[in-house]
Design an enzyme around this catalytic site. Sequence first.
Site, PDB file in Angstrom:
ATOM      1  N   GLY A  60      39.660  39.156  42.276  1.00 56.82           N
ATOM      2  CA  GLY A  60      38.620  38.909  43.269  1.00 56.82           C
ATOM      3  C   GLY A  60      38.523  37.455  43.700  1.00 56.82           C
ATOM      4  O   GLY A  60      39.529  36.783  43.936  1.00 56.82           O
TER       5      GLY A  60
ATOM      6  N   ASP B 134      37.657  34.841  41.991  1.00 62.49           N
ATOM      7  CA  ASP B 134      38.263  33.962  41.000  1.00 62.49           C
ATOM      8  C   ASP B 134      39.764  33.817  41.247  1.00 62.49           C
ATOM      9  O   ASP B 134      40.303  32.704  41.305  1.00 62.49           O
ATOM     10  CB  ASP B 134      37.989  34.535  39.605  1.00 62.49           C
ATOM     11  CG  ASP B 134      38.275  33.572  38.469  1.00 62.49           C
ATOM     12  OD1 ASP B 134      38.407  32.361  38.702  1.00 62.49           O
ATOM     13  OD2 ASP B 134      38.342  34.048  37.318  1.00 62.49           O
TER      14      ASP B 134
ATOM     15  N   THR C  36      28.720  40.891  41.799  1.00 68.65           N
ATOM     16  CA  THR C  36      28.593  42.166  42.515  1.00 68.65           C
ATOM     17  C   THR C  36      29.933  42.875  42.747  1.00 68.65           C
ATOM     18  O   THR C  36      29.943  43.985  43.255  1.00 68.65           O
ATOM     19  CB  THR C  36      27.893  41.989  43.880  1.00 68.65           C
ATOM     20  OG1 THR C  36      28.667  41.101  44.684  1.00 68.65           O
ATOM     21  CG2 THR C  36      26.482  41.457  43.699  1.00 68.65           C
TER      22      THR C  36
END
Length: 180
Positions: A38, A40, A130
Amino acid sequence: MNWYFLENKVEVKIGNITAETTDAIVNAANSTLLGGGGVDGAIHSKGGKQILEECRKIRETEYPKGLPTGKAVITGGGDLPARFVIHTVGPVYGMNGDLEEKLLADSYTNSLLIAVQNNLKTVAFPSISTGAFHFPKYRAARVSSRAIRAFFSEKTSVEKINLVFFSKKDAEIFVKHQEF
């Protein structure tokens, strides 16, 4: 389509956090600080090895067991347009009992405190926890907007916060449930 809150101090937008030209972007990191999926993974990939090298030093010196949930650290921005990356670990939903909202708020607040300590004026956030950490988006909207509102109620060097969502749908969920 962008939305503005708190006298234009907060801008909600759709985009790619790695393209933000703010003083710092916030990385929704995992506790290892060594990259992941994601946001990161995207930040580490586009930012280059300087970010990873600085994260390794932080692990060696400050957080050998990993960055605790809710805490934040700062590195240079490497090859990103932003000068700095503030890394924070949000809570994995369902793993922290009654502390989940507090830990998510801490991720935002501690990231902003790092920005103040480094005299940064502009910061861009993704929607922490999320994605892979499964925090419900509507609850995260309430928690993060309350934390940011509380932060701006105090005198601060931070002038502008961008909340960057990858999709229009996620931005609209945030706007519908925010509590600025």
